[in-house]
Design an enzyme around this catalytic site. Structure first.
Site, short mmCIF file in Angstrom:
data_model
loop_
_atom_site.label_atom_id
_atom_site.label_comp_id
_atom_site.label_asym_id
_atom_site.label_seq_id
_atom_site.Cartn_x
_atom_site.Cartn_y
_atom_site.Cartn_z
N LYS A 149 -4.37 13.04 64.11
CA LYS A 149 -5.74 13.09 64.10
C LYS A 149 -6.10 11.90 65.23
CE LYS A 149 -9.74 11.47 60.90
NZ LYS A 149 -10.05 11.12 59.68
N SER A 180 -13.82 13.61 57.26
CA SER A 180 -13.56 13.55 58.74
C SER A 180 -12.42 13.97 59.32
CB SER A 180 -13.75 12.03 59.10
OG SER A 180 -12.72 11.46 58.80
N SER A 220 -11.60 11.71 53.32
CA SER A 220 -11.62 12.31 54.69
C SER A 220 -10.39 13.30 54.73
CB SER A 220 -11.73 11.26 55.80
OG SER A 220 -13.17 10.96 55.93
#
Lengths: 101, 484
Positions: B81, B156, B180
């Protein structure tokens, strides 16, 4: 819960964020809703809204430490390269204190 | 298995065996995945490190040729990420604020994966500063859900989850502050773990809410997630909240009976009936095997979001104070004083949701609101105690991961309160520190993945993985692939 517009402006001032009048209005509404949701939750759970919470019990009692050993720092150039404005290898900022020459 | 089947469906262990057996080379595998990323065009990756990945793959192939093969993740392509640091690579948190920022050191998780042979393919899309549940707040634009391109992948860590679901990489890391990792894993039909707080080092993770943030793996199966977890967990002296517990090792596959508590969220009228049906079927199967399955009152999904917002935004307002336009990141072009520079830089550099959260956090931390802040800790403690009590009687707590399947783009983005509620069932674990794992548990009638959340007591990922691996022997949901 009602939040005064002045409070939003004050929070923006503390947070150092420029907001348009439009943004202030819309964030005011969001913050009122978010706060109200929390107050409703407290009420359903039968919890009083007050400052009586012993924070010392929440955190770990032991502070994690490591040896403070000096090492040669070799990444200065990489760090300086990330700065938006550099002058003579130094971070450049707007004038803070004006001299009276 | 032919090579394509292998790369799309095999576990990490099976892939490594195939590499050792000479069935496929690491370079072929890396090229295969990079081609898929480009062809799928789901905007899962914000940058692909093609040359570097191929170079590392060739290095690995040379090791294979000499029989010098070591590492739990040898040759395995993975993604990070865009809030996890790799020295010399961009690290932007999908924010205009950090578009030109290059990391100056490696995160601990990256170092650990690299030393076990993993090959980094690139960085994945996310909600700006990990604040969001749909990846729609990213500066780089939307990531598409591979099961339905008109829908969000969740967030997210939406880029990481969609990339694993679309088989563009074998695994990816995400970060989880309120859900997330688990929420996008559920919406994309993959397996995602939020470890016990303190079990995986946060060193090199851009801070959002430090007391809640944890890094974890997003994988094809519970088995893979466990394997990646064995690599990334463990004490790190560079993270003050890192816990000195024994390093996690793979569990054996011995089956046993479980005492399972099911939260009454399953009867909540807000729960999508297709999710309910899938979970009930699964629970019946589990019961039929002789496990104890009992429903308990666990009402905290009703309260966790507002409490989570107070705590996470308060911490975020402090953590994000560092973005001042001086040492790194965006700086406004025109300003007439130092304070004016700060305000314009932050006003222009942050997106709408990030500003909302900083503002809310700043408001909560104003002296006159200290009762709001203090009271939120009382609720968090209540949740922690309730979980503690639950695990004196049960091994496992089960909830749906989300109330709904993947929603359409634009459906919630203008209604922040509704968007925040995507975390209702997951943020409980962040507030209490317990681990949570989302695994695929079927599909809705319109073909969208359904997620099941498994919660155990803190530091008991062993029971969690034993149970998850057992559940995955009962179904093939985790092997289902989206149409191409």
């Amino acid at each position: 819960m009602r939040i005064e517009k002045e409070d939003i402006k004050k929070a923006a001032e503390i947070a150092k964020i420029h907001l348009s009048e439009e943004e202030i209005e819309s964030y005011k509404k969001n913050l009122e809703d978010m706060t109200q949701e929390f107050l409703d939750a407290l009420e359903s759970l039968g919890i009083n809204l007050d400052e009586n919470f012993d924070f010392t019990k929440s955190s770990s009692k032991r502070t994690v430490l490591r040896d403070d050993e000096p090492e040669i720092f070799e990444k200065t150039e990489m760090i300086i390269k990330n700065a938006p404005l550099v002058k003579d290898g130094l971070f450049s900022v707007p004038t803070i204190i004006k001299g009276d020459k | 298995m032919n090579n394509k089947e292998l790369l799309l469906n095999a576990t990490i262990e099976e892939i490594i065996t195939a590499l050792k057996g000479g069935e496929i080379s690491v370079e072929e595998m890396v090229r295969f995945f990079i081609e898929r990323i480009k062809k799928n065009n789901l905007n899962t990756f914000v940058e692909i490190y093609e040359d570097e990945a191929i170079e590392r793959a060739r290095e690995a192939d040379r090791k294979l040729a000499t029989g010098n093969v070591h590492g739990t993740l040898f040759g395995i392509p993975f993604a990070l990420k865009d809030n996890i640091a790799v020295k010399g690579h961009k690290l932007t948190c999908a924010s205009r604020m950090l578009l030109d920022y290059t990391a100056t050191y490696d995160s601990t998780v990256y170092k650990r994966i690299e030393s076990e042979g993993g090959i980094l393919i690139g960085r994945t899309n996310m909600d700006e500063f990990a604040m969001g549940s749909s990846t729609e707040t990213s500066f780089y634009g939307n990531t598409l859900n591979p099961w339905d391109r008109s829908r969000v992948p969740g967030g997210s860590s939406g880029g990481s989850a969609a990339a694993v679901a679309a088989r563009e990489v074998v695994f990816a890391l995400g970060s989880d502050t309120g859900g997330s990792i688990r929420q996008p894993a559920a919406l994309c039909g993959v397996t995602g773990l939020k470890p016990t707080y303190g079990r995986v080092s946060r060193y090199g993770l851009v801070a959002f809410a430090s007391s809640l943030d944890q890094i974890g793996p997003i994988c094809r199966s519970a088995e893979d997630a466990e394997r990646v977890f064995t690599v990334i967990n463990g004490f790190d002296e560079r993270d003050t909240t890192s816990k000195e517990v024994e390093k996690y090792n793979l569990t054996d596959n011995t089956t046993r009976q479980f005492k399972v508590a099911v939260s009454n969220d399953l009867n909540d009228t807000h729960l999508n009936p297709d999710i309910k049906l899938n979970l009930l079927n699964l629970l019946n199967d589990i019961k039929a095997d002789g496990n104890i399955v009992e429903e308990i009152d666990f009402d905290f999904s009703k309260y966790s979001v507002p409490v989570y917002q107070i705590l996470s935004c308060s911490e975020a307002s402090s953590n994000l104070a560092r973005y001042d336009g001086i040492r790194y990141g965006y700086r406004a072009e025109k300003y007439d004083s130092l304070f004016d520079m700060y305000k314009k830089t932050r006003g222009e550099g942050f997106g709408e949701e990030v500003k909302r959260r900083i503002l809310f956090g700043t408001y909560i931390l104003m002296a006159k609101n200290s009762a709001l802040y203090a009271s939120s800790f009382k609720v968090a403690r209540l949740i922690r105690n309730k979980l503690k009590e639950t695990f004196t009687k049960y091994d496992i707590l089960i909830t749906p991961t989300t109330f709904n399947t993947a929603f359409k783009f634009g459906e919630k983005i203008d209604d922040p309160i509704q968007m925040h509620h995507s975390d209702a069932l997951t943020s409980v674990c962040n507030l209490s520190g317990n681990p949570g794992l989302s695994i695929p548990a079927g599909f809705s009638r319109d073909g969208l993945p359904v997620g099941l959340q498994i919660i155990t007591k803190r530091f008991d990922e062993k029971t969690m993985f034993r149970f998850a691996k057992y559940v995955q022997t009962k179904s093939d949901w985790h092997r289902a692939l989206p149409e191409e």
